[in-house]
Design a protein around this motif. Structure first.
Motif, PDB file in Angstrom:
ATOM      1  N   GLY A 140       0.805  -1.220   0.000  1.00  0.00           N
ATOM      2  CA  GLY A 140       0.000   0.000   0.000  1.00  0.00           C
ATOM      3  C   GLY A 140       0.832   1.260   0.000  1.00  0.00           C
ATOM      4  N   ILE A 141       1.874   1.280  -0.810  1.00  0.00           N
ATOM      5  CA  ILE A 141       2.782   2.438  -0.827  1.00  0.00           C
ATOM      6  C   ILE A 141       2.887   3.053  -2.220  1.00  0.00           C
ATOM      7  N   GLY A 142       1.876   2.817  -3.061  1.00  0.00           N
ATOM      8  CA  GLY A 142       1.850   3.474  -4.359  1.00  0.00           C
ATOM      9  C   GLY A 142       2.103   2.594  -5.554  1.00  0.00           C
ATOM     10  N   TYR A 143       2.502   1.361  -5.336  1.00  0.00           N
ATOM     11  CA  TYR A 143       2.681   0.401  -6.430  1.00  0.00           C
ATOM     12  C   TYR A 143       1.369  -0.339  -6.571  1.00  0.00           C
ATOM     13  N   GLU A 144       0.679  -0.112  -7.697  1.00  0.00           N
ATOM     14  CA  GLU A 144      -0.672  -0.623  -7.865  1.00  0.00           C
ATOM     15  C   GLU A 144      -0.705  -1.784  -8.845  1.00  0.00           C
ATOM     16  N   LEU A 145      -1.822  -2.488  -8.858  1.00  0.00           N
ATOM     17  CA  LEU A 145      -1.989  -3.577  -9.819  1.00  0.00           C
ATOM     18  C   LEU A 145      -1.831  -3.074 -11.250  1.00  0.00           C
ATOM     19  N   GLU A 146      -2.239  -1.837 -11.491  1.00  0.00           N
ATOM     20  CA  GLU A 146      -2.097  -1.256 -12.822  1.00  0.00           C
ATOM     21  C   GLU A 146      -0.639  -1.005 -13.196  1.00  0.00           C
ATOM     22  N   ASP A 147       0.261  -1.012 -12.226  1.00  0.00           N
ATOM     23  CA  ASP A 147       1.684  -0.802 -12.488  1.00  0.00           C
ATOM     24  C   ASP A 147       2.422  -2.097 -12.817  1.00  0.00           C
ATOM     25  N   LEU A 148       1.769  -3.233 -12.626  1.00  0.00           N
ATOM     26  CA  LEU A 148       2.425  -4.509 -12.898  1.00  0.00           C
ATOM     27  C   LEU A 148       2.704  -4.649 -14.394  1.00  0.00           C
ATOM     28  N   PRO A 149       3.821  -5.239 -14.764  1.00  0.00           N
ATOM     29  CA  PRO A 149       4.089  -5.482 -16.190  1.00  0.00           C
ATOM     30  C   PRO A 149       2.967  -6.293 -16.822  1.00  0.00           C
ATOM     31  N   ASP A 150       2.577  -5.916 -18.031  1.00  0.00           N
ATOM     32  CA  ASP A 150       1.423  -6.559 -18.669  1.00  0.00           C
ATOM     33  C   ASP A 150       1.634  -8.052 -18.871  1.00  0.00           C
ATOM     34  N   ASP A 151       2.858  -8.457 -19.229  1.00  0.00           N
ATOM     35  CA  ASP A 151       3.093  -9.886 -19.446  1.00  0.00           C
ATOM     36  C   ASP A 151       2.886 -10.668 -18.157  1.00  0.00           C
ATOM     37  N   PHE A 152       3.262 -10.069 -17.038  1.00  0.00           N
ATOM     38  CA  PHE A 152       3.051 -10.717 -15.748  1.00  0.00           C
ATOM     39  C   PHE A 152       1.568 -10.842 -15.442  1.00  0.00           C
ATOM     40  N   THR A 153       0.831  -9.746 -15.631  1.00  0.00           N
ATOM     41  CA  THR A 153      -0.603  -9.757 -15.330  1.00  0.00           C
ATOM     42  C   THR A 153      -1.325 -10.825 -16.132  1.00  0.00           C
ATOM     43  N   ALA A 154      -1.056 -10.897 -17.431  1.00  0.00           N
ATOM     44  CA  ALA A 154      -1.715 -11.892 -18.273  1.00  0.00           C
ATOM     45  C   ALA A 154      -1.354 -13.315 -17.837  1.00  0.00           C
ATOM     46  N   ALA A 195     -20.175 -14.416 -18.384  1.00  0.00           N
ATOM     47  CA  ALA A 195     -19.124 -13.692 -19.093  1.00  0.00           C
ATOM     48  C   ALA A 195     -18.680 -12.509 -18.252  1.00  0.00           C
ATOM     49  N   VAL A 196     -17.390 -12.434 -17.952  1.00  0.00           N
ATOM     50  CA  VAL A 196     -16.829 -11.375 -17.121  1.00  0.00           C
ATOM     51  C   VAL A 196     -15.808 -10.608 -17.957  1.00  0.00           C
ATOM     52  N   ARG A 197     -15.992  -9.287 -18.037  1.00  0.00           N
ATOM     53  CA  ARG A 197     -15.111  -8.474 -18.871  1.00  0.00           C
ATOM     54  C   ARG A 197     -14.602  -7.262 -18.093  1.00  0.00           C
ATOM     55  N   GLY A 198     -13.386  -6.860 -18.414  1.00  0.00           N
ATOM     56  CA  GLY A 198     -12.794  -5.682 -17.791  1.00  0.00           C
ATOM     57  C   GLY A 198     -11.339  -5.579 -18.177  1.00  0.00           C
ATOM     58  N   THR A 199     -10.628  -4.647 -17.583  1.00  0.00           N
ATOM     59  CA  THR A 199      -9.196  -4.552 -17.841  1.00  0.00           C
ATOM     60  C   THR A 199      -8.493  -5.757 -17.224  1.00  0.00           C
ATOM     61  N   ALA A 200      -7.327  -6.055 -17.734  1.00  0.00           N
ATOM     62  CA  ALA A 200      -6.562  -7.175 -17.176  1.00  0.00           C
ATOM     63  C   ALA A 200      -6.270  -6.943 -15.693  1.00  0.00           C
ATOM     64  N   SER A 201      -5.989  -5.697 -15.335  1.00  0.00           N
ATOM     65  CA  SER A 201      -5.703  -5.397 -13.927  1.00  0.00           C
ATOM     66  C   SER A 201      -6.894  -5.691 -13.037  1.00  0.00           C
ATOM     67  N   GLU A 202      -8.094  -5.321 -13.497  1.00  0.00           N
ATOM     68  CA  GLU A 202      -9.289  -5.577 -12.686  1.00  0.00           C
ATOM     69  C   GLU A 202      -9.611  -7.066 -12.630  1.00  0.00           C
TER      70      GLU A 202
END
Length: 229
Positions: A140-154, A195-202
């Motif tokens: 909880g110090i500013g590094y968010e799920l949206e900051d994760l590298p996309d290849d990692f998230t997928a 069916a569930v849709r959204g950004t990869a981070s969500e």
């Protein structure tokens, strides 16, 4: 396909980000609550250190932890330590893991983790990266799920979708992100398909239990309730 060498290089980068962030925390900040219920930031850092050593045990054919009580007790013991001690332990344990994971070995062999879970030895560096990346977010110090590298998230969505595939409590569920990537999971419970849709981070946030899924679009039924990891 698992690329052991690539995963180790990516893990080193993730660990460097974590160490740089932890270095900026003082004792008071480490004592503050993390995003994980009941855990301070010190608990998160202590867990990461002990997890590195536990995965060395896995790679070297020993039990990951002596038992659950020992695992939990070690985290409670180490959580209140001063920042300098926490940081030194985090760095040293990370180095021990990388040394063990870089040693010549049969990476196709099967290894045992906790609770009878098995996996290919070649996937252990990625499992460690999951710990480092997601728990960095949990600080909880500013590094968010949206900051994760996309290849990692997928890839982590791949892993979690596989983990819940066929689960008796989860209806058949199709996942799609805003880039057109798709996954399927569940299927062991009656109902669906949903069916569930959204950004990869969500999607990752929901699958990993870090957000409630309210940012996702759901068709065919309610958002499935996922069992705890």
């Amino acid at each position: 396909m698992t690329d052991h060498v690539h995963d180790l290089a990516a893990l080193r980068q993730a660990t460097d980000r974590l160490l740089s962030a932890t270095e900026k925390l003082d004792d008071a900040a480490l004592a503050e609550p993390s995003l994980l219920p009941g855990w301070s930031r010190g608990h998160v850092v202590a867990h990461l250190s002990r997890n590195a050593d536990a995965l060395v045990n896995v790679l070297q054919g020993r039990p990951m932890y002596a038992d659950s009580e020992t695992r939990d007790g070690d985290i409670e013991r180490d959580a209140p330590r001063a920042q300098a001690e926490q940081l030194a332990d985090l760095a040293a344990s990370a180095d021990r893991f990388v040394t063990a994971a870089a040693a010549p070995a049969d990476w196709s062999r099967t290894v045992e983790l906790r609770n009878g879970v098995t996996d290919s030895a070649s996937r252990i560096p990625f499992r460690r990266r999951v710990e480092v990346e997601l728990h960095h977010v949990d600080l909880g110090i500013g590094y968010e799920l949206e900051d994760l590298p996309d290849d990692f998230t997928a890839r982590e969505i791949d892993f979690l979708a596989e983990r819940f595939a066929g689960h008796a409590a989860v209806v058949s569920t199709g996942l799609a992100d805003d880039r057109g990537r798709t996954w399927t999971t569940g299927g062991g419970a009656e109902g669906g398909p949903v069916a569930v849709r959204g950004t990869a981070s969500e999607l990752l946030a929901w699958l990993s239990g870090r957000r409630d899924g309210s940012a996702l679009t759901v068709n065919g039924g309610p958002l499935p309730a996922l069992p705890p990891l």
